[in-house]
Design an enzyme around this catalytic site. Structure first.
Site, PDB file in Angstrom:
ATOM      1  N   VAL A   2       0.842  -1.210   0.000  1.00  0.00           N
ATOM      2  CA  VAL A   2       0.000   0.000   0.000  1.00  0.00           C
ATOM      3  C   VAL A   2       0.873   1.255   0.000  1.00  0.00           C
ATOM      4  CG1 VAL A   2      -1.737   1.321   1.276  1.00  0.00           C
ATOM      5  CG2 VAL A   2      -1.941  -1.160   1.104  1.00  0.00           C
ATOM      6  N   GLY A   3       1.924   1.257   0.809  1.00  0.00           N
ATOM      7  CA  GLY A   3       2.798   2.434   0.891  1.00  0.00           C
ATOM      8  C   GLY A   3       3.417   2.761  -0.448  1.00  0.00           C
ATOM      9  N   SER A  94      -9.593  -2.221   7.629  1.00  0.00           N
ATOM     10  CA  SER A  94      -9.769  -3.452   6.848  1.00  0.00           C
ATOM     11  C   SER A  94     -11.243  -3.857   6.888  1.00  0.00           C
ATOM     12  CB  SER A  94      -8.925  -4.550   7.485  1.00  0.00           C
ATOM     13  OG  SER A  94      -9.322  -5.814   7.005  1.00  0.00           O
ATOM     14  N   SER A  95     -11.672  -4.605   5.869  1.00  0.00           N
ATOM     15  CA  SER A  95     -13.072  -5.057   5.842  1.00  0.00           C
ATOM     16  C   SER A  95     -13.361  -6.080   6.951  1.00  0.00           C
ATOM     17  CB  SER A  95     -13.415  -5.659   4.479  1.00  0.00           C
ATOM     18  OG  SER A  95     -12.537  -6.717   4.174  1.00  0.00           O
ATOM     19  N   CYS A  96     -12.311  -6.635   7.584  1.00  0.00           N
ATOM     20  CA  CYS A  96     -12.552  -7.636   8.639  1.00  0.00           C
ATOM     21  C   CYS A  96     -13.010  -7.014   9.961  1.00  0.00           C
ATOM     22  CB  CYS A  96     -11.334  -8.509   8.850  1.00  0.00           C
ATOM     23  SG  CYS A  96      -9.970  -7.615   9.574  1.00  0.00           S
ATOM     24  N   TYR A 123      -6.539  -8.941  14.944  1.00  0.00           N
ATOM     25  CA  TYR A 123      -6.240  -7.892  13.956  1.00  0.00           C
ATOM     26  C   TYR A 123      -7.419  -6.916  13.847  1.00  0.00           C
ATOM     27  CZ  TYR A 123      -5.194  -5.916   9.308  1.00  0.00           C
ATOM     28  OH  TYR A 123      -4.949  -5.077   8.254  1.00  0.00           O
ATOM     29  N   LYS A 127      -7.652  -2.838  14.540  1.00  0.00           N
ATOM     30  CA  LYS A 127      -8.121  -1.878  13.532  1.00  0.00           C
ATOM     31  C   LYS A 127      -9.340  -1.099  14.044  1.00  0.00           C
ATOM     32  CE  LYS A 127      -5.145  -2.357  10.219  1.00  0.00           C
ATOM     33  NZ  LYS A 127      -4.270  -1.212   9.864  1.00  0.00           N
ATOM     34  N   PRO A 150     -10.375  -0.503   3.391  1.00  0.00           N
ATOM     35  CA  PRO A 150     -10.253  -1.206   2.114  1.00  0.00           C
ATOM     36  C   PRO A 150     -10.694  -2.666   2.205  1.00  0.00           C
ATOM     37  CG  PRO A 150      -8.065  -0.815   3.064  1.00  0.00           C
ATOM     38  CD  PRO A 150      -9.091  -0.370   4.079  1.00  0.00           C
ATOM     39  N   LEU A 153      -6.919  -6.617  -0.799  1.00  0.00           N
ATOM     40  CA  LEU A 153      -6.119  -5.922  -1.806  1.00  0.00           C
ATOM     41  C   LEU A 153      -5.150  -6.866  -2.510  1.00  0.00           C
ATOM     42  CD1 LEU A 153      -5.149  -2.888   0.447  1.00  0.00           C
ATOM     43  CD2 LEU A 153      -6.907  -2.911  -1.346  1.00  0.00           C
ATOM     44  N   HIS A 166      -1.966 -13.573   1.555  1.00  0.00           N
ATOM     45  CA  HIS A 166      -3.405 -13.618   1.270  1.00  0.00           C
ATOM     46  C   HIS A 166      -3.653 -14.567   0.094  1.00  0.00           C
ATOM     47  CE1 HIS A 166      -3.259  -9.737   3.460  1.00  0.00           C
ATOM     48  NE2 HIS A 166      -4.409 -10.169   3.924  1.00  0.00           N
ATOM     49  N   TRP A 189      -6.966 -23.837  -0.273  1.00  0.00           N
ATOM     50  CA  TRP A 189      -7.388 -23.977   1.120  1.00  0.00           C
ATOM     51  C   TRP A 189      -8.901 -23.849   1.258  1.00  0.00           C
ATOM     52  CZ3 TRP A 189      -3.584 -20.269   4.193  1.00  0.00           C
ATOM     53  CH2 TRP A 189      -2.272 -20.764   4.057  1.00  0.00           C
ATOM     54  N   ARG A 196     -15.239 -13.363  -1.690  1.00  0.00           N
ATOM     55  CA  ARG A 196     -14.367 -12.239  -1.364  1.00  0.00           C
ATOM     56  C   ARG A 196     -14.407 -11.199  -2.481  1.00  0.00           C
ATOM     57  NH1 ARG A 196     -14.556 -14.605   2.670  1.00  0.00           N
ATOM     58  NH2 ARG A 196     -12.901 -15.272   4.083  1.00  0.00           N
TER      59      ARG A 196
HETATM   60  O1  GFB Z   1      -6.956 -13.971   1.623  1.00  0.00           O
HETATM   61  P1  GFB Z   1      -7.195 -14.795   2.831  1.00  0.00           P
HETATM   62  O2  GFB Z   1      -5.981 -15.392   3.470  1.00  0.00           O
HETATM   63  O3  GFB Z   1      -7.914 -13.965   3.948  1.00  0.00           O
HETATM   64  O4  GFB Z   1      -8.169 -16.020   2.461  1.00  0.00           O
HETATM   65  P2  GFB Z   1      -9.393 -13.576   4.445  1.00  0.00           P
HETATM   66  C1  GFB Z   1      -9.371 -15.852   1.767  1.00  0.00           C
HETATM   67  C2  GFB Z   1      -9.998 -17.201   1.475  1.00  0.00           C
HETATM   68  O5  GFB Z   1      -9.181 -17.900   0.516  1.00  0.00           O
HETATM   69  C3  GFB Z   1     -10.124 -18.135   2.670  1.00  0.00           C
HETATM   70  C4  GFB Z   1      -8.969 -19.222   0.935  1.00  0.00           C
HETATM   71  O6  GFB Z   1     -11.355 -18.825   2.589  1.00  0.00           O
HETATM   72  C5  GFB Z   1      -8.960 -19.116   2.456  1.00  0.00           C
HETATM   73  O7  GFB Z   1      -9.163 -20.386   3.063  1.00  0.00           O
HETATM   74  N1  GFB Z   1      -7.713 -19.742   0.350  1.00  0.00           N
HETATM   75  C6  GFB Z   1      -7.636 -20.730  -0.592  1.00  0.00           C
HETATM   76  C7  GFB Z   1      -6.459 -19.359   0.634  1.00  0.00           C
HETATM   77  N2  GFB Z   1      -6.361 -21.011  -0.873  1.00  0.00           N
HETATM   78  C8  GFB Z   1      -5.604 -20.159  -0.132  1.00  0.00           C
HETATM   79  C9  GFB Z   1      -4.186 -19.993  -0.024  1.00  0.00           C
HETATM   80  O8  GFB Z   1      -3.367 -20.662  -0.636  1.00  0.00           O
HETATM   81  N3  GFB Z   1      -3.774 -19.003   0.823  1.00  0.00           N
HETATM   82  C10 GFB Z   1      -4.645 -18.211   1.531  1.00  0.00           C
HETATM   83  N4  GFB Z   1      -4.163 -17.252   2.305  1.00  0.00           N
HETATM   84  N5  GFB Z   1      -5.987 -18.394   1.444  1.00  0.00           N
HETATM   85  C11 GFB Z   1      -7.911 -11.919   5.783  1.00  0.00           C
HETATM   86  C12 GFB Z   1      -7.896 -11.531   7.231  1.00  0.00           C
HETATM   87  O9  GFB Z   1      -9.028 -12.732   5.710  1.00  0.00           O
HETATM   88  O10 GFB Z   1      -8.135 -10.845   4.892  1.00  0.00           O
HETATM   89  C13 GFB Z   1      -7.196 -10.262   7.486  1.00  0.00           C
HETATM   90  O11 GFB Z   1      -7.398 -12.600   7.981  1.00  0.00           O
HETATM   91  C14 GFB Z   1      -7.503  -9.177   6.474  1.00  0.00           C
HETATM   92  O12 GFB Z   1      -7.521  -9.842   8.770  1.00  0.00           O
HETATM   93  C15 GFB Z   1      -7.412  -9.687   5.079  1.00  0.00           C
HETATM   94  O13 GFB Z   1      -8.771  -8.628   6.705  1.00  0.00           O
HETATM   95  C16 GFB Z   1      -7.801  -8.660   4.053  1.00  0.00           C
HETATM   96  O14 GFB Z   1     -10.102 -12.727   3.449  1.00  0.00           O
HETATM   97  O15 GFB Z   1     -10.151 -14.766   4.909  1.00  0.00           O
END
Ligand code: GFB
Length: 299
Positions: A2-3, A94-96, A123, A127, A150, A153, A166, A189, A196
């Site tokens: 972002v920065g 964050s949207s969370c 987290y 926020k 946001p 991202l 992410h 996963w 999303r």
């Molecule tokens: O992007 P993500 O890690 O965060 O995961 P969140 C979104 C969805 O994608 C979840 C799935 O349902 C994950 O299980 N997913 C599938 C995966 N494959 C993968 C993978 O290989 N890696 C990851 N990371 N996910 C975060 C929050 O939530 O979003 C933070 O924990 C923050 O606080 C951020 O708000 C924007 O959208 O679930």
């Protein structure tokens, strides 16, 4: 991520008088270092993008670090911005922050109306504290501090470490690696059903600049596209972009997180801003620009 996007945007608008520090030069968690920095530099405008961030796994596992580091960073910056009479500060949340089962799309008014998603509660609590800091300094001291939320991202300079990233950078890296090594399948996963919303970081930087120039009110403002996609469809899109021919394998031992997280962006649209980068176009751009980043150390 972002920065650097904010810097690109401000440079494109003709600004050059930046006060910048890397994390090794200035530890934002350190109260006295941050106090000295503000006293010496006296910045006029502050974009508070610094934070400890990560995907669902990192949020869930490094719970203490996410709570402690984010509270320290934002407390130090917001308090010193007030003490040093910063003209305006923009805090990024964050949207969370919204309740796990809030009605969709998520209106700004749903803040603190229900329990949070368990995987990212620490987290989100940090926020929410940041939002309340901006609100409270405005009410008590008249500080012009605004809060911007946001959605998920993606973009240049993202984190491609598969344990802390992410979903979108993880999928880019996994599908690219699978294509390069002719792997028979790619692990996704969770169930693939969570929905999303994704915003290119250059659109976020554009929105932050717009709000810094035009918005001076207490209520928080959501920034997103107003459109969402299932994780399965997102995976199929990345598979297609990477021209991978193999299978998707869903790993249900990994968490899904919030079932849906779609922002209501009507407040921002009424103010006069709308995103410009379409999801597929944005992912294609990032895939080709960043390939060398996520090709490193393919396992
Ligand atoms: O992007 P993500 O890690 O965060 O995961 P969140 C979104 C969805 O994608 C979840 C799935 O349902 C994950 O299980 N997913 C599938 C995966 N494959 C993968 C993978 O290989 N890696 C990851 N990371 N996910 C975060 C929050 O939530 O979003 C933070 O924990 C923050 O606080 C951020 O708000 C924007 O959208 O679930």
């Amino acid at each position: 991520m972002v920065g650097s996007a904010l810097l690109r945007k401000l440079e494109a608008e003709g600004y050059s008088n930046f006060v910048l520090r890397t994390s090794s030069e200035l530890d934002l968690k350190n109260q006295s270092e941050v106090a000295r920095f503000f006293q010496e530099e006296k910045p006029d405008y502050v974009f508070l993008a610094a934070a400890k961030v990560g995907g669902i796994h990192a949020n869930n596992v490094y719970r203490a670090d996410f709570l402690y580091e984010n509270l320290m960073i934002q407390n130090n910056i917001i308090h010193n911005a007030y003490l040093n009479k910063v003209k305006k500060l923009l805090f990024l949340g964050s949207s969370c922050i919204y309740p796990k089962l809030a009605p969709q799309p998520l209106k700004e008014a749903y803040l603190l109306t229900g329990p949070l998603e368990e995987t990212n509660e620490p987290y989100a609590i940090a926020k929410i504290a940041g939002i309340k800091m901006c609100e409270s300094y405005r009410r008590q001291y008249g500080s012009n501090f605004i809060s911007v939320m946001p959605t998920n991202l993606y973009g240049p300079n993202d984190n491609y470490d598969l344990t802390t990233s992410h979903v979108l950078p993880a999928l880019l890296r996994k599908f690219h690696a699978a294509k390069e090594s002719n792997a028979p399948s790619v692990e996704i996963w969770g169930s693939g059903t969570p929905l999303r919303e994704f915003l290119h970081v250059d659109d976020l930087a554009d929105a932050c600049y717009f709000l810094m120039m035009n918005y001076n009110e207490e209520p928080l403002v959501n920034v997103g596209t107003g459109e969402d996609i299932s994780i399965k469809d997102l995976a199929l899109m990345v598979k297609d972009i990477a021209e991978y021919q193999g299978e998707l394998k869903f790993n249900s031992s990994k968490p899904d997180g919030t079932p849906r997280k779609l922002m209501d962006v009507s407040r921002l649209h009424h103010l006069g801003w709308k995103h410009k980068i379409d999801l597929r176009e944005g992912i294609e751009k990032v895939y080709y620009q960043e390939k060398s980043e996520f090709s490193i150390n393919l396992t």
